[in-house]
Design a protein around this motif. Structure first.
Motif, PDB file in Angstrom:
ATOM      1  N   PHE A  48       0.840  -1.195   0.000  1.00 25.73           N
ATOM      2  CA  PHE A  48       0.000   0.000   0.000  1.00 25.73           C
ATOM      3  C   PHE A  48       0.876   1.246   0.000  1.00 25.73           C
ATOM      4  N   LEU A  49       0.668   2.141  -0.974  1.00 19.02           N
ATOM      5  CA  LEU A  49       1.482   3.349  -1.080  1.00 19.02           C
ATOM      6  C   LEU A  49       0.779   4.575  -0.520  1.00 19.02           C
ATOM      7  N   MET A  50      -0.407   4.877  -1.023  1.00 16.72           N
ATOM      8  CA  MET A  50      -1.089   6.086  -0.607  1.00 16.72           C
ATOM      9  C   MET A  50      -2.540   6.018  -1.020  1.00 16.72           C
ATOM     10  N   ASP A  51      -3.346   6.920  -0.445  1.00 18.17           N
ATOM     11  CA  ASP A  51      -4.743   6.993  -0.844  1.00 18.17           C
ATOM     12  C   ASP A  51      -5.202   8.450  -0.837  1.00 18.17           C
ATOM     13  N   THR A  52      -6.469   8.646  -1.093  1.00 15.73           N
ATOM     14  CA  THR A  52      -7.019   9.994  -1.224  1.00 15.73           C
ATOM     15  C   THR A  52      -7.678  10.482   0.063  1.00 15.73           C
ATOM     16  N   SER A  53      -7.298   9.910   1.213  1.00 17.55           N
ATOM     17  CA  SER A  53      -7.987  10.231   2.453  1.00 17.55           C
ATOM     18  C   SER A  53      -7.636  11.594   3.022  1.00 17.55           C
ATOM     19  N   ASP A  54      -6.412  12.106   2.763  1.00 18.80           N
ATOM     20  CA  ASP A  54      -6.003  13.324   3.451  1.00 18.80           C
ATOM     21  C   ASP A  54      -5.253  14.279   2.527  1.00 18.80           C
ATOM     22  N   GLY A  55      -3.969  14.019   2.309  1.00 23.76           N
ATOM     23  CA  GLY A  55      -3.154  14.895   1.464  1.00 23.76           C
ATOM     24  C   GLY A  55      -2.468  16.016   2.222  1.00 23.76           C
ATOM     25  N   ARG A  56      -2.605  16.054   3.555  1.00 20.17           N
ATOM     26  CA  ARG A  56      -2.010  17.143   4.327  1.00 20.17           C
ATOM     27  C   ARG A  56      -0.500  17.189   4.170  1.00 20.17           C
ATOM     28  N   SER A  57       0.164  16.032   4.235  1.00 21.24           N
ATOM     29  CA  SER A  57       1.625  16.005   4.120  1.00 21.24           C
ATOM     30  C   SER A  57       2.091  16.501   2.760  1.00 21.24           C
ATOM     31  N   GLU A  58       1.399  16.063   1.706  1.00 25.38           N
ATOM     32  CA  GLU A  58       1.795  16.461   0.356  1.00 25.38           C
ATOM     33  C   GLU A  58       1.649  17.964   0.155  1.00 25.38           C
ATOM     34  N   ARG A  59       0.539  18.520   0.663  1.00 26.23           N
ATOM     35  CA  ARG A  59       0.340  19.967   0.525  1.00 26.23           C
ATOM     36  C   ARG A  59       1.371  20.731   1.334  1.00 26.23           C
ATOM     37  N   LEU A  60       1.640  20.267   2.553  1.00 29.33           N
ATOM     38  CA  LEU A  60       2.598  20.969   3.396  1.00 29.33           C
ATOM     39  C   LEU A  60       4.001  20.923   2.800  1.00 29.33           C
ATOM     40  N   LEU A  61       4.337  19.816   2.154  1.00 27.94           N
ATOM     41  CA  LEU A  61       5.654  19.707   1.526  1.00 27.94           C
ATOM     42  C   LEU A  61       5.886  20.856   0.557  1.00 27.94           C
ATOM     43  N   VAL A  62       4.908  21.125  -0.297  1.00 23.60           N
ATOM     44  CA  VAL A  62       5.036  22.181  -1.300  1.00 23.60           C
ATOM     45  C   VAL A  62       4.956  23.563  -0.664  1.00 23.60           C
ATOM     46  N   GLU A  63       4.010  23.743   0.256  1.00 22.63           N
ATOM     47  CA  GLU A  63       3.824  25.058   0.878  1.00 22.63           C
ATOM     48  C   GLU A  63       5.027  25.447   1.729  1.00 22.63           C
ATOM     49  N   ALA A  64       5.533  24.496   2.514  1.00 31.13           N
ATOM     50  CA  ALA A  64       6.684  24.792   3.362  1.00 31.13           C
ATOM     51  C   ALA A  64       7.943  25.041   2.531  1.00 31.13           C
ATOM     52  N   ALA A  65       8.065  24.359   1.396  1.00 29.40           N
ATOM     53  CA  ALA A  65       9.226  24.592   0.524  1.00 29.40           C
ATOM     54  C   ALA A  65       9.217  26.005  -0.025  1.00 29.40           C
ATOM     55  N   LEU A  66       8.033  26.522  -0.358  1.00 31.87           N
ATOM     56  CA  LEU A  66       7.941  27.903  -0.850  1.00 31.87           C
ATOM     57  C   LEU A  66       8.339  28.883   0.247  1.00 31.87           C
ATOM     58  N   GLU A  67       7.887  28.632   1.476  1.00 39.01           N
ATOM     59  CA  GLU A  67       8.267  29.497   2.590  1.00 39.01           C
ATOM     60  C   GLU A  67       9.770  29.444   2.824  1.00 39.01           C
ATOM     61  N   GLU A  68      10.349  28.251   2.674  1.00 33.27           N
ATOM     62  CA  GLU A  68      11.796  28.112   2.840  1.00 33.27           C
ATOM     63  C   GLU A  68      12.531  28.892   1.757  1.00 33.27           C
ATOM     64  N   LEU A  69      11.987  28.887   0.548  1.00 35.67           N
ATOM     65  CA  LEU A  69      12.609  29.636  -0.548  1.00 35.67           C
ATOM     66  C   LEU A  69      12.566  31.131  -0.283  1.00 35.67           C
TER      67      LEU A  69
END
Length: 264
Positions: A48-69
């Motif tokens: 099992f890799l992933m599902d459509t239940s949440d997505g919080r980690s994926e969104r935070l990965l991108v959002e936090a990277a922009l803040e880091e930039l």
């Protein structure tokens, strides 16, 4: 793609058996898309890799990277010296904003988060499984999650292995540089989905990441658990500003994002 170890999400109605929507054999083995109640799940070689239940980690990965930039704001000029300018697309085209590469399409949460942010310029998503890309095409099972993002003129999807894409030194991929690399294809540097993914976190793989980043660019790597040895590997690869951002989870140790900056 973002990985989750263990059984499907507890949000899934486990009283109903999962239904397989598509099953493919590819160069890396079997990949399956199945529906479990209201959730869509991606299974690779029985894991099992992933599902459509949440997505919080994926969104935070991108959002936090922009803040880091963006980095700390300088009172003199409103920006961090040596960092890429962060502004929305202009009439001159999407390259006015910082260029983002997302490693792994998955169910499309990271792409959707990126396309929802006008500050990004070009958004490139590299996905090695052709089946996953097909599931996001118009009319595909995952298209409701990504259709708007795929229509965004800033978006491009590349069918390739991430390590191969990053180290390519010839052909149409040559010379492309990015302001941010968001890597979400494994459970972490020490917990890869397939053995060949390990090369991405090796000295040569991290050198490829560094080479593809613009000066002052940010590398963000998702992991299911902290990995201090990876911080050392990033330092040895010539990155600076290395830190770990924790993401709380329902149970167990927090997920983390490793951040590192290419010197300006």
């Amino acid at each position: 793609m973002h990985q989750e170890a263990g059984p499907p999400s507890p949000l899934a109605p486990l009283t109903e058996p999962p239904v397989v929507l598509d099953r493919r054999e590819g160069p890396h083995g079997e990949v399956v898309l199945r529906r479990h109640g209201e959730l869509l799940q991606i299974i690779s070689n029985g894991t099992f890799l992933m599902d459509t239940s949440d997505g919080r980690s994926e969104r935070l990965l991108v959002e936090a990277a922009l803040e880091e930039l963006r980095g700390p704001i300088s009172p003199e000029n409103g920006a961090t010296p040596g960092r890429a300018p962060v502004s929305g697309p202009s009439r001159q085209g999407p390259r006015e904003g910082p260029r983002l590469l997302v490693g792994g399409l998955g169910v499309g949460f990271s792409l959707a988060a990126a396309a929802a942010e006008p500050a990004w310029g070009r958004i490139t998503v590299v996905e090695r499984e052709e089946a996953v890309i097909d599931w996001h095409r118009e009319g595909g099972p995952l298209s409701p999650l990504s259709a708007e993002a795929l229509r965004d003129p800033r978006t491009e999807i590349v069918h390739a292995g991430l390590a191969e894409y990053l180290r390519t030194d010839g052909g149409p991929l040559s010379g492309a540089s990015f302001d941010v690399l968001c890597l979400d294809i494994d459970n972490g540097p020490g917990w890869t989905v397939t053995d060949d993914n390990g090369s991405l976190y090796s000295p040569a793989g991290l050198a490829s990441c560094r080479a593809r980043l613009a000066p002052g660019g940010v590398l963000a790597v998702w992991s299911a658990q902290p990995d201090p040895t990876f911080d050392d590997a990033l330092r040895n690869a010539g990155f600076q500003g290395i830190r770990t951002h924790e993401i709380p989870v329902v149970r167990g140790v927090p997920d983390v994002v490793h951040f590192a900056i290419k010197p300006a």
